[in-house]
Write an enzyme that holds these catalytic residues in place. Sequence first.
Site, PDB file in Angstrom:
ATOM      1  N   TYR A 151      -1.792  -0.804  -9.066  1.00  0.00           N
ATOM      2  CA  TYR A 151      -0.600  -0.622  -8.220  1.00  0.00           C
ATOM      3  C   TYR A 151       0.677  -0.802  -9.044  1.00  0.00           C
ATOM      4  O   TYR A 151       1.596   0.018  -8.994  1.00  0.00           O
ATOM      5  CB  TYR A 151      -0.687  -1.650  -7.094  1.00  0.00           C
ATOM      6  CG  TYR A 151       0.490  -1.728  -6.162  1.00  0.00           C
ATOM      7  CD1 TYR A 151       0.642  -0.826  -5.106  1.00  0.00           C
ATOM      8  CD2 TYR A 151       1.445  -2.745  -6.293  1.00  0.00           C
ATOM      9  CE1 TYR A 151       1.711  -0.917  -4.236  1.00  0.00           C
ATOM     10  CE2 TYR A 151       2.519  -2.846  -5.423  1.00  0.00           C
ATOM     11  CZ  TYR A 151       2.647  -1.935  -4.394  1.00  0.00           C
ATOM     12  OH  TYR A 151       3.708  -2.037  -3.527  1.00  0.00           O
ATOM     13  N   LYS A 155       3.569   2.025  -9.854  1.00  0.00           N
ATOM     14  CA  LYS A 155       4.978   1.806  -9.486  1.00  0.00           C
ATOM     15  C   LYS A 155       5.875   1.855 -10.732  1.00  0.00           C
ATOM     16  O   LYS A 155       7.016   2.319 -10.666  1.00  0.00           O
ATOM     17  CB  LYS A 155       5.127   0.466  -8.760  1.00  0.00           C
ATOM     18  CG  LYS A 155       4.452   0.428  -7.385  1.00  0.00           C
ATOM     19  CD  LYS A 155       5.086   1.405  -6.419  1.00  0.00           C
ATOM     20  CE  LYS A 155       4.599   1.213  -4.986  1.00  0.00           C
ATOM     21  NZ  LYS A 155       5.171   2.175  -4.048  1.00  0.00           N
TER      22      LYS A 155
HETATM   23  N1  LIG Z   1       5.473  -4.941   1.690  1.00  0.00           N
HETATM   24  C1  LIG Z   1       5.773  -5.300   0.473  1.00  0.00           C
HETATM   25  O1  LIG Z   1       5.815  -6.495   0.145  1.00  0.00           O
HETATM   26  C2  LIG Z   1       6.114  -4.270  -0.571  1.00  0.00           C
HETATM   27  C3  LIG Z   1       6.700  -4.720  -1.754  1.00  0.00           C
HETATM   28  C4  LIG Z   1       7.056  -3.777  -2.716  1.00  0.00           C
HETATM   29  C5  LIG Z   1       6.852  -2.436  -2.478  1.00  0.00           C
HETATM   30  N2  LIG Z   1       6.266  -2.020  -1.325  1.00  0.00           N
HETATM   31  C6  LIG Z   1       6.120  -0.571  -1.137  1.00  0.00           C
HETATM   32  O2  LIG Z   1       6.861  -0.196  -0.007  1.00  0.00           O
HETATM   33  C7  LIG Z   1       6.295   0.984   0.576  1.00  0.00           C
HETATM   34  C8  LIG Z   1       6.060   0.750   2.063  1.00  0.00           C
HETATM   35  O3  LIG Z   1       5.127  -0.309   2.201  1.00  0.00           O
HETATM   36  P1  LIG Z   1       5.032  -1.223   3.502  1.00  0.00           P
HETATM   37  O4  LIG Z   1       5.078  -2.626   3.057  1.00  0.00           O
HETATM   38  O5  LIG Z   1       5.981  -0.756   4.542  1.00  0.00           O
HETATM   39  O6  LIG Z   1       3.509  -0.947   3.909  1.00  0.00           O
HETATM   40  P2  LIG Z   1       2.834  -0.367   5.241  1.00  0.00           P
HETATM   41  O7  LIG Z   1       1.396  -0.358   4.991  1.00  0.00           O
HETATM   42  O8  LIG Z   1       3.383  -1.101   6.417  1.00  0.00           O
HETATM   43  O9  LIG Z   1       3.402   1.128   5.301  1.00  0.00           O
HETATM   44  C9  LIG Z   1       2.989   2.124   4.400  1.00  0.00           C
HETATM   45  C10 LIG Z   1       3.002   3.450   5.135  1.00  0.00           C
HETATM   46  O10 LIG Z   1       2.540   4.475   4.238  1.00  0.00           O
HETATM   47  C11 LIG Z   1       1.614   5.294   4.937  1.00  0.00           C
HETATM   48  N3  LIG Z   1       0.650   5.892   4.024  1.00  0.00           N
HETATM   49  C12 LIG Z   1      -0.303   5.254   3.303  1.00  0.00           C
HETATM   50  N4  LIG Z   1      -1.059   6.138   2.638  1.00  0.00           N
HETATM   51  C13 LIG Z   1      -0.554   7.363   2.924  1.00  0.00           C
HETATM   52  C14 LIG Z   1      -0.924   8.669   2.541  1.00  0.00           C
HETATM   53  N5  LIG Z   1      -1.986   8.913   1.753  1.00  0.00           N
HETATM   54  N6  LIG Z   1      -0.201   9.709   3.008  1.00  0.00           N
HETATM   55  C15 LIG Z   1       0.854   9.496   3.837  1.00  0.00           C
HETATM   56  N7  LIG Z   1       1.233   8.269   4.254  1.00  0.00           N
HETATM   57  C16 LIG Z   1       0.528   7.215   3.801  1.00  0.00           C
HETATM   58  C17 LIG Z   1       0.920   4.343   5.898  1.00  0.00           C
HETATM   59  O11 LIG Z   1       0.277   5.020   6.971  1.00  0.00           O
HETATM   60  C18 LIG Z   1       2.075   3.452   6.350  1.00  0.00           C
HETATM   61  O12 LIG Z   1       2.729   3.937   7.485  1.00  0.00           O
HETATM   62  C19 LIG Z   1       5.030   1.267  -0.224  1.00  0.00           C
HETATM   63  O13 LIG Z   1       5.286   2.246  -1.210  1.00  0.00           O
HETATM   64  C20 LIG Z   1       4.725  -0.065  -0.876  1.00  0.00           C
HETATM   65  O14 LIG Z   1       3.983   0.087  -2.048  1.00  0.00           O
HETATM   66  C21 LIG Z   1       5.894  -2.906  -0.353  1.00  0.00           C
END
Ligand SMILES: NC(=O)c1ccc[n+]([C@@H]2O[C@H](COP(=O)([O-])OP(=O)(O)OC[C@H]3O[C@@H](n4cnc5c(N)ncnc54)[C@H](O)[C@@H]3O)[C@@H](O)[C@H]2O)c1
Length: 246
Positions: A151, A155
Amino acid sequence: MSLTRELDLTGRRVLITGAANGFGAAMAQRFHEAGARLILADIEEQPVTAVAAKYNAEALFFDQADLASVDRLATQAGAVDILINNAGVLVAKPLLETSLEEMRRTIDVDFVGALRLLQQVGRGMVERRRGVILSIGSQTAFCGGENRAVYAAAKAAIIQITKAAAVEWGPHGVRVLCLAPGRSLTRMTVQTTQEGKSGDRGLARVPLGRWGTADEVAKMALFLASDAASYVTGETLIADGGYVHG
Ligand SMILES: NC(=O)c1ccc[n+]([C@@H]2O[C@H](COP(=O)([O-])OP(=O)(O)OC[C@H]3O[C@@H](n4cnc5c(N)ncnc54)[C@H](O)[C@@H]3O)[C@@H](O)[C@H]2O)c1
């Protein structure tokens, strides 16, 4: 112009991926409040349709692991002014226990699919000579972290693409940015955090003393995508309560 007006997105077409949950849903709310016309895309049809209904938005379905589906999304979305390249997955496992299939899925969704969408939407922006692309990276791209190896690498690749695309497309009026959040308790992280499989040394390392919220990410995304950040491109902003410096 007043700062309030620069933060206003009235009339802008904004495509947000991963909008069914977490950051994407929070960004939908903030961008809607700022006057944007939203196109919300996700692999989860019913949840993204429900979010879209709240904000009078269009809902589109796609799978970011499937490049034909990514290309279809870019075509269906048409001319967008702002792309929030947010959809992603996390496989929270030690590297030695991560299967080849899990590695591929992570790279396919978090890097290759996101890259392809950036390229396809960016193409139209370059032609129209305006646009902003904001990808969602991660603090792990800077500091690694237990159970985050593939991951974090995916990123980190997004951060490099952000710099390169910004250099190529800046002369065409297109800004390309990345926002790298620290841990925020969304569906993606809440379970591993509760189970203690948090993938880092924990809350004690966060100078601000708490995890982030989806709305804090959404507000920073709005700022970066708006005209208030008009002289910023190629940059990755880390929003992690100071974790990487702790
Ligand atoms: N939550 C955290 O702490 C955190 C920290 C840093 C970065 N991120 C990044 O932020 C972004 C959003 O994450 P989040 O925390 O809201 O997670 P989340 O799981 O709540 O949301 C992620 C969304 O992406 C969608 N998704 C996943 N795979 C997919 C695919 N193959 N095609 C289309 N849609 C898809 C999911 O259905 C979901 O709605 C991501 O890129 C994640 O890596 C999250």
